[in-house]
Structures are given as C-alpha cells and as structure tokens.
Design an enzyme around this catalytic site. Structure first.
Site, mmCIF file in Angstrom:
data_model
loop_
_atom_site.group_PDB
_atom_site.id
_atom_site.type_symbol
_atom_site.label_atom_id
_atom_site.label_comp_id
_atom_site.label_asym_id
_atom_site.label_seq_id
_atom_site.Cartn_x
_atom_site.Cartn_y
_atom_site.Cartn_z
ATOM 1 N N LYS A 65 -40.677 -26.476 14.932
ATOM 2 C CA LYS A 65 -39.876 -25.253 14.974
ATOM 3 C C LYS A 65 -38.823 -25.283 13.874
ATOM 4 C CE LYS A 65 -36.665 -27.156 18.411
ATOM 5 N NZ LYS A 65 -36.008 -26.956 19.720
ATOM 6 N N TYR A 296 -11.805 -22.821 -5.356
ATOM 7 C CA TYR A 296 -10.998 -21.909 -4.550
ATOM 8 C C TYR A 296 -9.923 -22.641 -3.762
ATOM 9 C CZ TYR A 296 -14.761 -18.510 -5.333
ATOM 10 O OH TYR A 296 -15.686 -17.671 -5.898
#
Length: 405
Positions: A65, A296
């Site tokens: 999955k 940043y």
C-alpha cells in the site's frame, strides 16, 4: 542498471528513466535534479530472509500500500512475487487496480473498508479481495453482487484491541455465521491487527493474541483452517519477527520488506537490507561571508566565511522541513551538515570541508556511501516520528530508478 550519478545523459533518458517518469517530466528527464534508487536485489534478499523464519505452511503477504511505502508498488510487487511472496495487500481499490493493470495476477487483499456499489463492482471486475468489517458492509456486498454467478472471496476483520476497523472479537461467532449465510460471498480468511507488536513489553500483544484465539475457537475454526478454505492471519512485520506462534497461515509484512526494522530490539531477529536510497545533485556552489543569513527566516547565520552548496530537493519532494539545521548528508564519502530552512524545492549545505565541490555532484540524503549510512530510522528518531512516515513522504516527482548493487 546504472545509477544516475554514473550515467550519461543519453543513458539516463533512454535506459534509466521508465515511461512514467518521462511522461511526468515535461523535459523528458533532462533536469535530473533528484531521484530515489530502489535496490531490487536487496528487496528480493529481504523476502528470502523473511521466508526463512516461516514454516512451510505459512505464506508471505507483501504489504505494498501507499505505493509500496514510497518504493513503487508495481515494480516492488513484481520483485517480491518473483522472490517468493504469495499475496499482496493494498489499502484502496485504485491501488489494487494499478497492480492488475501492471499484469500482476497474484491474490490482492484490500485492507481498507469499502462499501459503495461502484467500489464493489470494481473489486469484482478486477478480481480483488475485500476486507469485511461489519455485517452491514457484508450485506451491501452480497446485494450488489446478486447478478454475479461466482461468489466473491472476502476477508473478515476482527478488532482484538486496535480499536480501528473490524467487528469486536466477542461478536466473532455472530459475524462469521451472518456472512456464511449470505449469498455471493465466500469467507477466504479471518484476521486481526496488532496495536503494540513493536513494543518490548508484550502484554498488550499477548492479550490481543489470546482474544484472537478465543474468537477462532468460538467459531469452531481449527488451526489447520476452516475446511481448509478459510485462512487465519494476525502478524505484521514486528509480530512476524517476534514469535512464530503468531504466524498462522499468512503473515502481513510491510516495513521489513523494505529493509527496516519496526523496533530496535528486533534488529537481531533477521538480517535485512535497506532497499531505498534518496539522492540529489548540487545545483550551485557559492562562498558567503560571516554574518550572512541562509534561507527563509535566517534560521542559520554564517559565523565565518564558508562554502555553501544548493541542492535540488526540498520538502515538496519529501524531505521534512523540521529537519532544517538538524540533518546531515553524504557527499564524497563525508558527512556534511545541512544549514538554513529546507525550502519547497531546495536545501543548502555547508560544504566548507570540500572546497573543490562542483555543480552536478551527487548528494546522498538517505542511503550508504563509503563508511557512512543514513537511514529513514535516523530521520525518524530526530523528528520523533516513525520510519514508515519518512518512507511514505517521498513524492512522485522523484523518479524511482531500479539499481543492482
């Protein structure tokens, strides 16, 4: 196959990239900024190692999955089936259809809950096998399949303590009898899921095991199977490595397939090899002066003159932003610190220790190079999370490249 750092541009485009990668990149793979390497040999090795601790009657279900935990579901499924896996497990109907479209014919169990008629029709068409969690869900399946001539194999989920999907274990008898009476359905297995199998304290796991045993006994299902048509399964990766009494007819193995251990105390149970490596290229190298802020928010300010490398990978690719200023990478067989805030598409390194580093050189974020190895477990420990989450975070814009080494 070649690894990207050693391949020519022609080889990269014509050999290393698969069709999906080419179609997802408007430049036909020309950017080559970052990628994930998947070692098929390590994957097959892990399957053989896991099968070596199973009895002859216990089959291996590979959990693929979430795109095989970020490794690429179709290629992983083909590799593990060739190596000896017997079943596959996915979470959703589309995940199962993807494997069928890839030509995979092995039995596929859907672990998630499904109850809409269109889902049920798709399950029947693609010959997938659903999990049934409640009588109401079973009834919807039976009614939707009323015009089908062949009964659908279904897998009954019991809740023995996970408090997630499944009928309470105390109601197992009524649940099994109800589904048995419904037309168009055939019980293929009864199973449950463990909540704390990765814990050194086995108290909860043993309580769940006791409940599962009581439920099976109450349904008059013996250990050799219910008319040999109904299989029993209970163990995830951790339980598979912990105790053979938990193996039953199938084990559902996810994380261990990919070469990682569910918990530190299980490292000695079997030898596993990591399957995934994450790599990127240096896109620019520059010198910055003392007092210069990086990225940043200026979370990092250079204390001295330093060499800075920009690398073409970021949090949109799956590198957690919370690793900013906390992680190291491997460059030229050296551990190199990451500095400044990790941005959406890029991150920065302090490469002062490698003054002749050049644009285009390869950075290993996860994987092994020389004497150093960085694992998903290392990132998870730094972040206070689990390695499953790290593996599943790498996005599809990073091409998956099969390698042999």
């Amino acid at each position: 196959m070649l690894s990207w750092e050693n391949a020519s541009f022609k080889t990269l485009v014509t050999e290393s990239l698969n069709q999906d990668s080419i179609e997802s990149d408007a430049y036909g793979g020309i950017c080559q900024r970052a990628w994930v390497e998947i070692n098929d040999q390590a994957l097959a090795y892990n399957v053989r190692q896991l099968k070596s601790i199973l009895s002859a009657k216990t089959k291996l279900m590979g959990v693929v999955k979430a795109d095989a935990y970020g490794h690429g579901a179709c290629q992983v499924s083909q590799t593990i089936l060739e190596a000896g896996a017997d079943w596959l497990a996915v979470a959703t109907v589309p995940e199962g259809i993807e494997l069928r479209l890839a030509g995979i014919e092995a039995p596929i169990l859907i672990l998630g809950a499904t109850d809409r008629p269109e889902q049920i029709q798709a399950i029947a068409h693609w010959q997938l096998q659903p999990t049934i969690c409640t009588p109401q869900q079973a009834l919807v399946f039976s009614e939707t399949l009323s015009h089908y001539t062949k009964a659908m194999p279904v897998h009954l989920m019991l809740d023995t303590g996970m408090s997630r999907l499944g009928m309470p274990w105390q109601e197992a008898v009524k649940f099994v009898q109800f589904v048995q009476r419904l037309p168009n359905l055939k019980i293929a297995s009864i199973y449950s899921h463990l909540a704390t199998a990765d814990s050194p304290d086995q108290t909860v796991m043993r309580k769940q095991h006791q409940r599962f045993e009581e439920a099976i006994d109450s349904c008059c299902i013996d250990r050799e199977g219910f008319s040999r048509d109904v299989q029993l399964h209970f163990a995830n990766s951790a339980a598979t490595l912990t105790d053979s009494a938990l193996h039953y007819d199938l084990v559902r193995v996810g994380l261990a397939l990919y070469g990682l251990y569910p918990a530190p105390h299980l490292h000695q149970k079997v030898n596993l090899k990591p399957v995934m490596q994450v790599k990127a290229r240096v896109t620019q190298v520059k010198t910055i002066e003392a007092g210069t802020g990086v990225s940043y928010g200026y979370q990092f300010i250079a204390k001295k003159r330093m060499r800075l490398a920009v690398v073409g990978i970021g949090y949109a690719d799956g590198v957690p932003r919370n690793l900013s200023n906390k992680m190291k990478v491997i460059v030229r067989d050296r551990l190199i610190p990451q500095v400044g805030a990790i941005t959406m598409d890029q991150l920065m390194l302090d490469v002062s220790a490698i003054p002749d580093l050049e644009t285009g050189e390869v950075v290993t974020l996860l994987g092994e190079q020389g004497k150093y190895q960085i694992s998903a477990e290392d990132w998870a420990n730094t972040l206070g999370t689990i390695s499953w989450e790290i593996l599943c975070s790498f996005k599809h814009r990073l091409p998956r490249v099969a390698v042999e080494k």
